[in-house]
Design a protein around this motif. Structure first.
Motif, PDB file in Angstrom:
ATOM      1  N   GLN A 174      51.058  32.823  69.522  1.00 53.45           N
ATOM      2  CA  GLN A 174      50.532  32.774  70.931  1.00 53.45           C
ATOM      3  C   GLN A 174      52.326  32.342  72.121  1.00 53.45           C
ATOM      4  OE1 GLN A 174      48.548  28.482  70.586  1.00 53.45           O
ATOM      5  NE2 GLN A 174      47.742  29.528  69.053  1.00 53.45           N
ATOM      6  N   ARG A 175      52.816  32.692  71.657  1.00 53.62           N
ATOM      7  CA  ARG A 175      54.061  32.056  72.652  1.00 53.62           C
ATOM      8  C   ARG A 175      55.386  33.078  72.245  1.00 53.62           C
ATOM      9  NH1 ARG A 175      52.723  27.414  70.828  1.00 53.62           N
ATOM     10  NH2 ARG A 175      54.755  27.317  69.544  1.00 53.62           N
ATOM     11  N   SER A 176      55.648  33.035  70.811  1.00 55.32           N
ATOM     12  CA  SER A 176      57.209  33.708  70.626  1.00 55.32           C
ATOM     13  C   SER A 176      57.182  34.186  68.909  1.00 55.32           C
ATOM     14  CB  SER A 176      58.323  32.991  71.082  1.00 55.32           C
ATOM     15  OG  SER A 176      58.270  31.861  70.302  1.00 55.32           O
TER      16      SER A 176
ATOM     17  N   ASP B 185      56.170  31.519  67.020  1.00 53.28           N
ATOM     18  CA  ASP B 185      56.097  30.172  67.577  1.00 53.28           C
ATOM     19  C   ASP B 185      56.485  28.962  67.620  1.00 53.28           C
ATOM     20  OD1 ASP B 185      53.786  31.397  69.192  1.00 53.28           O
ATOM     21  OD2 ASP B 185      52.360  31.357  67.741  1.00 53.28           O
ATOM     22  N   ASP B 186      57.884  28.803  67.181  1.00 54.82           N
ATOM     23  CA  ASP B 186      58.890  27.742  66.610  1.00 54.82           C
ATOM     24  C   ASP B 186      57.898  26.615  65.689  1.00 54.82           C
ATOM     25  OD1 ASP B 186      60.612  27.628  68.266  1.00 54.82           O
ATOM     26  OD2 ASP B 186      59.796  27.796  69.612  1.00 54.82           O
TER      27      ASP B 186
ATOM     28  N   ARG C 272      49.807  40.218  75.007  1.00 58.12           N
ATOM     29  CA  ARG C 272      49.009  39.033  75.003  1.00 58.12           C
ATOM     30  C   ARG C 272      49.720  38.241  75.715  1.00 58.12           C
ATOM     31  NH1 ARG C 272      48.887  36.681  70.605  1.00 58.12           N
ATOM     32  NH2 ARG C 272      49.735  38.328  68.761  1.00 58.12           N
ATOM     33  N   GLY C 273      51.085  38.258  75.733  1.00 57.34           N
ATOM     34  CA  GLY C 273      51.990  37.613  76.560  1.00 57.34           C
ATOM     35  C   GLY C 273      52.580  36.790  75.874  1.00 57.34           C
ATOM     36  N   VAL C 274      53.439  37.591  74.724  1.00 54.84           N
ATOM     37  CA  VAL C 274      53.773  36.966  73.540  1.00 54.84           C
ATOM     38  C   VAL C 274      55.678  37.540  73.819  1.00 54.84           C
ATOM     39  CG1 VAL C 274      54.835  36.788  70.718  1.00 54.84           C
ATOM     40  CG2 VAL C 274      52.714  37.075  71.644  1.00 54.84           C
ATOM     41  N   THR C 275      56.050  36.511  74.174  1.00 57.88           N
ATOM     42  CA  THR C 275      57.777  36.899  74.134  1.00 57.88           C
ATOM     43  C   THR C 275      58.326  37.454  72.854  1.00 57.88           C
ATOM     44  OG1 THR C 275      58.099  35.722  76.072  1.00 57.88           O
ATOM     45  CG2 THR C 275      60.202  36.727  74.475  1.00 57.88           C
TER      46      THR C 275
END
Length: 176
Positions: free
Chosen positions: A16-18, A125-126, A68-71
């Motif tokens: 979702q994020r990274s 996502d860590d 999707r906005g994921v780095t």
């Protein structure tokens, strides 16, 4: 790959994020790129067309993920002078950048005081670490991946990646 480990595209599609990737070997010998590596050694030419068949398994997946906005960040720790394989990898990295990855290189001598895990990894996502396990010759080992959500391991990998990233040289500025 063990049955309980999702394949890489499934993992990346769930991010979702990274998604960050730390590579620490000076050579890889995976069968899927052996032919292109040998061609590069003979001719100095590589496939830099992100829409070619050779990149069809990677570039669309990265583009979809980044859209999707994921780095997506990749850091590589390398010995200097760099190995022949690292020169080849550097020559193909522009395609990773075009797809949407951010990439930095860190000379190994600048990583001496960083606590590093024992294998290359992806951190999603860590929260989830996927270790890539290789043989001494750089081919995939069996099993080829190990995964964990253990918070201490996640913290080690996140800390290692961020330290390497902070010291790393952007691809455009790193000369091999």
């Amino acid at each position: 790959m063990p049955q309980n480990v999702p394949d890489f595209p499934t993992l990346l599609r769930g991010v979702q994020r990274s998604a960050v990737h730390l590579e620490m070997r000076d050579t890889y010998g995976v069968a899927g790129e052996a032919e292109e590596f040998e061609q590069w050694k003979r001719s100095g030419e590589v496939d830099l067309d992100p829409d070619s068949d050779g990149w069809s398994g990677w570039v669309p997946l990265v583009r979809e993920t980044v859209a999707r906005g994921v780095t997506m960040r990749r850091a590589r720790i390398v010995s200097e002078p760099v190995s022949e394989y690292i020169r080849y990898e550097h020559a193909t990295t522009s395609v990773n950048l075009i797809a949407g990855e951010q990439i930095r290189w860190l000379p190994r001598r600048n990583a001496l005081d960083i606590a590093l895990p024992g294998a290359d990894f992806w951190l999603f996502d860590d929260r989830l670490v996927r270790f890539n396990i290789f043989t001494g010759d750089g081919d995939w080992a069996d099993p080829r991946v190990e995964m964990t959500e253990d918070s201490a391991v996640v913290r080690l990998c996140a800390s290692a990646f961020e330290a390497v990233w902070e010291r790393g040289i952007p691809h455009e500025d790193y000369k091999v």
